[in-house]
Design a protein around this motif. Sequence first.
Motif, PDB file in Angstrom:
ATOM      1  N   LYS A  25       0.844  -1.200   0.000  1.00  0.00           N
ATOM      2  CA  LYS A  25       0.000   0.000   0.000  1.00  0.00           C
ATOM      3  C   LYS A  25       0.881   1.252   0.000  1.00  0.00           C
ATOM      4  CE  LYS A  25      -3.926  -0.275   1.429  1.00  0.00           C
ATOM      5  NZ  LYS A  25      -5.304  -0.129   1.217  1.00  0.00           N
ATOM      6  N   ARG A  26       1.986   1.208   0.718  1.00  0.00           N
ATOM      7  CA  ARG A  26       2.923   2.335   0.754  1.00  0.00           C
ATOM      8  C   ARG A  26       3.519   2.561  -0.648  1.00  0.00           C
ATOM      9  NH1 ARG A  26       5.381   0.922   5.217  1.00  0.00           N
ATOM     10  NH2 ARG A  26       6.862  -0.428   4.189  1.00  0.00           N
ATOM     11  N   SER A  50      -5.372  12.388   7.006  1.00  0.00           N
ATOM     12  CA  SER A  50      -5.160  11.186   6.207  1.00  0.00           C
ATOM     13  C   SER A  50      -5.465  11.317   4.717  1.00  0.00           C
ATOM     14  CB  SER A  50      -6.009  10.044   6.779  1.00  0.00           C
ATOM     15  OG  SER A  50      -7.383  10.381   6.708  1.00  0.00           O
ATOM     16  N   ILE A  51      -5.662  12.537   4.222  1.00  0.00           N
ATOM     17  CA  ILE A  51      -5.954  12.724   2.798  1.00  0.00           C
ATOM     18  C   ILE A  51      -4.854  13.568   2.169  1.00  0.00           C
ATOM     19  CG2 ILE A  51      -7.561  13.647   1.087  1.00  0.00           C
ATOM     20  CD1 ILE A  51      -9.812  13.188   3.100  1.00  0.00           C
ATOM     21  N   LYS A  78      -6.813   1.910   5.463  1.00  0.00           N
ATOM     22  CA  LYS A  78      -6.424   0.528   5.811  1.00  0.00           C
ATOM     23  C   LYS A  78      -7.056  -0.503   4.872  1.00  0.00           C
ATOM     24  CE  LYS A  78      -5.220  -0.075  10.650  1.00  0.00           C
ATOM     25  NZ  LYS A  78      -3.860  -0.257  10.720  1.00  0.00           N
ATOM     26  N   ALA A  79      -8.349  -0.384   4.654  1.00  0.00           N
ATOM     27  CA  ALA A  79      -9.044  -1.380   3.836  1.00  0.00           C
ATOM     28  C   ALA A  79      -8.809  -1.164   2.340  1.00  0.00           C
ATOM     29  CB  ALA A  79     -10.540  -1.347   4.133  1.00  0.00           C
ATOM     30  N   ASN A 112      -8.597  -1.514  -4.218  1.00  0.00           N
ATOM     31  CA  ASN A 112      -7.710  -2.252  -3.324  1.00  0.00           C
ATOM     32  C   ASN A 112      -6.240  -1.959  -3.591  1.00  0.00           C
ATOM     33  OD1 ASN A 112      -9.701  -3.645  -1.855  1.00  0.00           O
ATOM     34  ND2 ASN A 112      -9.935  -5.113  -3.512  1.00  0.00           N
ATOM     35  N   LYS A 113      -5.864  -1.999  -4.876  1.00  0.00           N
ATOM     36  CA  LYS A 113      -4.457  -1.801  -5.244  1.00  0.00           C
ATOM     37  C   LYS A 113      -4.378  -1.319  -6.690  1.00  0.00           C
ATOM     38  CE  LYS A 113      -3.900  -6.778  -6.156  1.00  0.00           C
ATOM     39  NZ  LYS A 113      -5.289  -7.160  -6.018  1.00  0.00           N
ATOM     40  N   LEU A 114      -3.259  -0.699  -7.024  1.00  0.00           N
ATOM     41  CA  LEU A 114      -3.084  -0.152  -8.372  1.00  0.00           C
ATOM     42  C   LEU A 114      -3.076  -1.218  -9.449  1.00  0.00           C
ATOM     43  CD1 LEU A 114      -0.557   2.801  -8.024  1.00  0.00           C
ATOM     44  CD2 LEU A 114      -3.019   2.866  -8.299  1.00  0.00           C
TER      45      LEU A 114
END
Length: 141
Positions: A25-26, A50-51, A78-79, A112-114
């Motif tokens: 995620k990082r 957090s934005i 987180k999710a 969820n992810k790129l």
Amino acid sequence: MYELKTKQNDDSVIEFIENVESPKKREDAFKLLDIFTETTGYEAKMWGTSIIGFGAYKYKYESGHGGEFMLAGFSPRKAKFSLYLMSGTDELRDLLEQFGKHKTGKSCIYLNKLDDIDEDVLKQMIQRSVELMKNNHQIIE
């Protein structure tokens, strides 16, 4: 009187991303930072805790309530990742069909992810959203 909690501040964007727990995620957050910076042409700023936001505009409702908010942004929650395209998702419907695996809210897109999405389509969505906002609101440079 109501006061918006999500305001631009001087917290470090890099430090915030470096503190994202998940290594994947990082990594994706740093990629999104590059995509949004390059596509919007604006420097990344923290909005709230957090934005990560890019650019800003002024708004005012008929009630008289108004303020400032980012033109576009994202948050490595987180999710899922939350993508904030302030034009709303209706104006992006055609691009969302080509985007990949995601869910939508009123002006948020969740992923969820790129690896689940088409980054070129993301860039088009960011460009369109920022252009729409520039055409309809007072931009703060």
